[in-house]
Design a protein around this motif. Structure first.
Motif, PDB file in Angstrom:
ATOM      1  N   TYR A  42       0.832  -1.205   0.000  1.00 53.54           N
ATOM      2  CA  TYR A  42       0.000   0.000   0.000  1.00 53.54           C
ATOM      3  C   TYR A  42       0.864   1.250   0.000  1.00 53.54           C
ATOM      4  O   TYR A  42       1.957   1.267   0.537  1.00 53.54           O
ATOM      5  CB  TYR A  42      -0.914   0.019   1.233  1.00 53.54           C
ATOM      6  N   LYS A  43       0.329   2.296  -0.603  1.00 58.55           N
ATOM      7  CA  LYS A  43       1.039   3.573  -0.644  1.00 58.55           C
ATOM      8  C   LYS A  43       0.017   4.687  -0.790  1.00 58.55           C
ATOM      9  O   LYS A  43      -0.833   4.650  -1.682  1.00 58.55           O
ATOM     10  CB  LYS A  43       2.018   3.602  -1.821  1.00 58.55           C
ATOM     11  N   THR A  44       0.074   5.663   0.083  1.00 58.21           N
ATOM     12  CA  THR A  44      -0.856   6.782  -0.014  1.00 58.21           C
ATOM     13  C   THR A  44      -0.189   8.032   0.538  1.00 58.21           C
ATOM     14  O   THR A  44       0.943   7.981   1.034  1.00 58.21           O
ATOM     15  CB  THR A  44      -2.152   6.472   0.754  1.00 58.21           C
ATOM     16  N   THR A  45      -0.875   9.149   0.473  1.00 58.78           N
ATOM     17  CA  THR A  45      -0.324  10.389   1.011  1.00 58.78           C
ATOM     18  C   THR A  45      -0.587  10.458   2.511  1.00 58.78           C
ATOM     19  O   THR A  45      -1.543   9.856   3.029  1.00 58.78           O
ATOM     20  CB  THR A  45      -0.967  11.615   0.339  1.00 58.78           C
ATOM     21  N   ILE A  46       0.239  11.209   3.217  1.00 61.50           N
ATOM     22  CA  ILE A  46       0.051  11.372   4.658  1.00 61.50           C
ATOM     23  C   ILE A  46      -1.294  12.034   4.940  1.00 61.50           C
ATOM     24  O   ILE A  46      -2.034  11.619   5.849  1.00 61.50           O
ATOM     25  CB  ILE A  46       1.205  12.204   5.245  1.00 61.50           C
ATOM     26  N   HIS A  47      -1.640  13.040   4.141  1.00 65.20           N
ATOM     27  CA  HIS A  47      -2.905  13.750   4.342  1.00 65.20           C
ATOM     28  C   HIS A  47      -4.095  12.813   4.192  1.00 65.20           C
ATOM     29  O   HIS A  47      -5.035  12.826   4.998  1.00 65.20           O
ATOM     30  CB  HIS A  47      -3.011  14.905   3.343  1.00 65.20           C
ATOM     31  N   HIS A  48      -4.071  11.986   3.148  1.00 61.17           N
ATOM     32  CA  HIS A  48      -5.189  11.057   2.914  1.00 61.17           C
ATOM     33  C   HIS A  48      -5.348  10.093   4.086  1.00 61.17           C
ATOM     34  O   HIS A  48      -6.471   9.813   4.525  1.00 61.17           O
ATOM     35  CB  HIS A  48      -4.951  10.281   1.614  1.00 61.17           C
ATOM     36  N   TRP A  49      -4.243   9.607   4.616  1.00 61.78           N
ATOM     37  CA  TRP A  49      -4.323   8.678   5.734  1.00 61.78           C
ATOM     38  C   TRP A  49      -4.797   9.368   7.011  1.00 61.78           C
ATOM     39  O   TRP A  49      -5.638   8.839   7.746  1.00 61.78           O
ATOM     40  CB  TRP A  49      -2.957   8.028   5.969  1.00 61.78           C
ATOM     41  N   LEU A  50      -4.296  10.569   7.272  1.00 69.56           N
ATOM     42  CA  LEU A  50      -4.666  11.273   8.495  1.00 69.56           C
ATOM     43  C   LEU A  50      -6.153  11.616   8.542  1.00 69.56           C
ATOM     44  O   LEU A  50      -6.779  11.564   9.599  1.00 69.56           O
ATOM     45  CB  LEU A  50      -3.829  12.554   8.640  1.00 69.56           C
ATOM     46  N   VAL A  51      -6.717  11.975   7.398  1.00 76.64           N
ATOM     47  CA  VAL A  51      -8.126  12.393   7.387  1.00 76.64           C
ATOM     48  C   VAL A  51      -9.089  11.227   7.221  1.00 76.64           C
ATOM     49  O   VAL A  51     -10.283  11.354   7.521  1.00 76.64           O
ATOM     50  CB  VAL A  51      -8.388  13.437   6.278  1.00 76.64           C
ATOM     51  N   SER A  52      -8.587  10.076   6.736  1.00 75.07           N
ATOM     52  CA  SER A  52      -9.497   8.968   6.450  1.00 75.07           C
ATOM     53  C   SER A  52      -9.145   7.669   7.162  1.00 75.07           C
ATOM     54  O   SER A  52      -9.992   6.773   7.284  1.00 75.07           O
ATOM     55  CB  SER A  52      -9.541   8.697   4.941  1.00 75.07           C
ATOM     56  N   GLY A  53      -7.891   7.553   7.623  1.00 75.37           N
ATOM     57  CA  GLY A  53      -7.456   6.288   8.192  1.00 75.37           C
ATOM     58  C   GLY A  53      -7.285   5.198   7.151  1.00 75.37           C
ATOM     59  O   GLY A  53      -7.118   4.024   7.482  1.00 75.37           O
ATOM     60  N   ASP A  54      -7.295   5.591   5.891  1.00 73.68           N
ATOM     61  CA  ASP A  54      -7.215   4.655   4.764  1.00 73.68           C
ATOM     62  C   ASP A  54      -5.818   4.702   4.162  1.00 73.68           C
ATOM     63  O   ASP A  54      -5.361   5.753   3.722  1.00 73.68           O
ATOM     64  CB  ASP A  54      -8.262   5.037   3.711  1.00 73.68           C
ATOM     65  N   ASN A  55      -5.148   3.567   4.148  1.00 73.12           N
ATOM     66  CA  ASN A  55      -3.777   3.484   3.639  1.00 73.12           C
ATOM     67  C   ASN A  55      -3.732   2.964   2.197  1.00 73.12           C
ATOM     68  O   ASN A  55      -2.664   2.752   1.644  1.00 73.12           O
ATOM     69  CB  ASN A  55      -2.976   2.546   4.550  1.00 73.12           C
ATOM     70  N   SER A  56      -4.911   2.746   1.588  1.00 67.06           N
ATOM     71  CA  SER A  56      -4.930   2.205   0.228  1.00 67.06           C
ATOM     72  C   SER A  56      -4.478   3.273  -0.769  1.00 67.06           C
ATOM     73  O   SER A  56      -4.546   4.478  -0.509  1.00 67.06           O
ATOM     74  CB  SER A  56      -6.332   1.718  -0.141  1.00 67.06           C
ATOM     75  N   SER A  57      -4.017   2.828  -1.927  1.00 61.11           N
ATOM     76  CA  SER A  57      -3.478   3.734  -2.934  1.00 61.11           C
ATOM     77  C   SER A  57      -4.586   4.576  -3.571  1.00 61.11           C
ATOM     78  O   SER A  57      -5.709   4.105  -3.773  1.00 61.11           O
ATOM     79  CB  SER A  57      -2.750   2.946  -4.023  1.00 61.11           C
ATOM     80  N   LEU A  58      -4.240   5.808  -3.894  1.00 64.40           N
ATOM     81  CA  LEU A  58      -5.196   6.680  -4.562  1.00 64.40           C
ATOM     82  C   LEU A  58      -5.392   6.258  -6.018  1.00 64.40           C
ATOM     83  O   LEU A  58      -6.494   6.305  -6.555  1.00 64.40           O
ATOM     84  CB  LEU A  58      -4.717   8.138  -4.495  1.00 64.40           C
ATOM     85  N   PHE A  59      -4.299   5.849  -6.649  1.00 62.18           N
ATOM     86  CA  PHE A  59      -4.371   5.403  -8.043  1.00 62.18           C
ATOM     87  C   PHE A  59      -4.953   3.997  -8.097  1.00 62.18           C
ATOM     88  O   PHE A  59      -4.499   3.108  -7.384  1.00 62.18           O
ATOM     89  CB  PHE A  59      -2.983   5.417  -8.681  1.00 62.18           C
ATOM     90  N   GLN A  60      -5.951   3.814  -8.953  1.00 67.70           N
ATOM     91  CA  GLN A  60      -6.543   2.499  -9.151  1.00 67.70           C
ATOM     92  C   GLN A  60      -6.681   2.267 -10.654  1.00 67.70           C
ATOM     93  O   GLN A  60      -7.410   2.985 -11.333  1.00 67.70           O
ATOM     94  CB  GLN A  60      -7.896   2.388  -8.452  1.00 67.70           C
ATOM     95  N   PRO A  61      -5.962   1.288 -11.202  1.00 67.27           N
ATOM     96  CA  PRO A  61      -5.895   1.123 -12.656  1.00 67.27           C
ATOM     97  C   PRO A  61      -7.227   0.713 -13.285  1.00 67.27           C
ATOM     98  O   PRO A  61      -7.971  -0.092 -12.731  1.00 67.27           O
ATOM     99  CB  PRO A  61      -4.851   0.018 -12.837  1.00 67.27           C
ATOM    100  N   SER A  62      -7.478   1.301 -14.421  1.00 64.61           N
ATOM    101  CA  SER A  62      -8.665   0.976 -15.199  1.00 64.61           C
ATOM    102  C   SER A  62      -8.246   0.815 -16.657  1.00 64.61           C
ATOM    103  O   SER A  62      -7.423   1.580 -17.154  1.00 64.61           O
ATOM    104  CB  SER A  62      -9.713   2.091 -15.056  1.00 64.61           C
ATOM    105  N   VAL A  63      -8.793  -0.175 -17.350  1.00 62.08           N
ATOM    106  CA  VAL A  63      -8.428  -0.470 -18.736  1.00 62.08           C
ATOM    107  C   VAL A  63      -9.491   0.086 -19.665  1.00 62.08           C
ATOM    108  O   VAL A  63     -10.680  -0.219 -19.533  1.00 62.08           O
ATOM    109  CB  VAL A  63      -8.287  -1.996 -18.957  1.00 62.08           C
ATOM    110  N   THR A  64      -9.075   0.909 -20.629  1.00 61.52           N
ATOM    111  CA  THR A  64     -10.012   1.520 -21.567  1.00 61.52           C
ATOM    112  C   THR A  64     -10.179   0.665 -22.824  1.00 61.52           C
ATOM    113  O   THR A  64      -9.496  -0.340 -23.019  1.00 61.52           O
ATOM    114  CB  THR A  64      -9.524   2.913 -21.979  1.00 61.52           C
TER     115      THR A  64
END
Length: 383
Positions: A285-307
């Motif tokens: 897992y990799k996320t920003t410090i801000h995202h984790w502090l405000v949400s408690g969520d350590n999951s990645s912000l980027f999520q791949p999608s195939v077009t």
């Protein structure tokens, strides 16, 4: 006889020196040592022997040499600024130019009759295979994600099984990370001891030790999914233990209320620092410090999608360390979008730019790709 004995002593001294350097890499993982760039012959390689490529992080090269000790092959050590290839490739410190320089400078084309390089899969975020071929005349193929799978990969005709593409977190790696992180955080109890706060120094030392080693050694057994949240839990338990210790000692006036507040503040501050470091200390897992502090969520912000522009080549599947992609015929789909570790290797290797972001953001710490590619979104924001 004298010369043989001299060579034996020289080899023993070299081995001792290398072991000491490896120990230093273990104790100070944020200050790695570079292995010399060049070609290493392992066993008795010949013109048809495989050529494996590595960065020049000393500890990794030593582990590779140990793993391949019974294999006749060449190990091409390219410059990665002395850090592991996954991190180095993401910040442009390990790329096709560095590999081509190593190939050309050691005269590899004169030693082998083939033109194949087995590249570390985790370097896929930073290596352009077409550019590599143009620069040195060698074709790159991706090896396993873990070096322990290399012998099986070589013996099996160099076919990659799904389990070889998926990154794991074995106990050996977790112990290595735990020791390195703990040594970094020794600075906190050391500063407390120098300031005369020995009680707080002892608590901080013990709390950090249990927090860090529990997180890594019990990684798959702790209650929360994300290590940073487990770190907060363990740190919170120790803060409560510190408060309880103050309460039972209060009648002896060993500590006063200001001392309690200061001690708790030190433990909480130390715990938050450890928890923040945990955000990027695992391969999952990799996320920003801000995202984790405000949400408690350590999951990645980027999520791949195939077009729909996908041509079904499967290169994204071949380099994804999370095994998030499945290929059936010419159809490629994402099966575990939320488990992305945001390495962006799929974006780098897609020849038609068919990988877009189905998530909510992007950490923006990968420098080896065009940022505009990672920021592209699918129209519906999902698969």
């Amino acid at each position: 006889m004298w010369r043989k004995s001299q060579r034996s002593r020289t080899m023993n001294l070299t081995e001792l020196k290398n072991s000491l350097i490896s120990f230093r890499c273990l104790m100070l993982r944020y200050n790695p040592i570079r292995y010399p760039v060049g070609l290493v012959s392992l066993g008795d390689p010949g013109p048809e022997s495989p050529v494996l490529v590595s960065g020049n992080y000393f500890h990794t090269v030593r582990r590779l040499m140990k793993t391949l000790a019974d294999t006749d092959c060449y190990l091409l050590v390219a410059d990665s600024a002395g850090i592991n290839v996954w991190c180095a490739a993401g910040v442009c410190d390990f790329n096709e130019h560095k590999i081509a320089d190593a190939v050309n400078s050691c005269g590899l084309s004169e030693l082998v009759s083939h033109r194949r390089l087995i590249l570390p899969q985790l370097a896929a975020v930073g290596v352009d295979l077409a550019a590599l071929r143009r620069e040195c005349g060698f074709n790159g193929i991706w090896g396993p994600a873990s070096l322990k799978d290399i012998p099986e990969f070589l013996d099996g005709g160099r076919d990659i099984a799904v389990k070889m593409r998926k990154i794991g977190f074995p106990l050996e790696d977790r112990i290595y990370n735990a020791i390195g992180m703990f040594n970094v955080f020794l600075i906190i109890p050391l500063l407390l001891a120098l300031a005369g706060r020995r009680r707080e120094a002892h608590f901080a030392l013990f709390a950090n030790f249990v927090n860090i080693f529990a997180n890594f050694l019990l990684y798959f057994r702790l209650p929360f999914k994300y290590p940073s949240n487990n770190s907060l839990l363990v740190g919170g338990i120790f803060s409560c233990a510190y408060l309880f210790h103050w309460l039972i000692d209060r009648k002896n006036h060993i500590l006063k209320l200001p001392g309690l507040i200061q001690g708790l503040a030190i433990l909480i501050f130390s715990n938050i620092l450890v928890s923040i470091d945990m955000l990027g200390s695992t391969p999952f897992y990799k996320t920003t410090i801000h995202h984790w502090l405000v949400s408690g969520d350590n999951s990645s912000l980027f999520q791949p999608s195939v077009t729909e522009s996908c041509i079904g080549c499967g290169r994204c599947r071949d380099v994804c360390p999370g095994a998030l992609f499945e290929k059936s015929g010419k159809v490629v789909k994402v099966v575990e979008q939320s488990e992305c570790c945001e390495c962006l290797a799929c974006v780098k290797q897609c020849p038609v730019g068919a990988i877009v972001n189905g998530g909510t953001g992007f950490k923006d710490d990968i420098k080896s790709i065009d940022i505009s590619l990672a920021n592209r979104r699918s129209p519906e924001g999902r698969l």
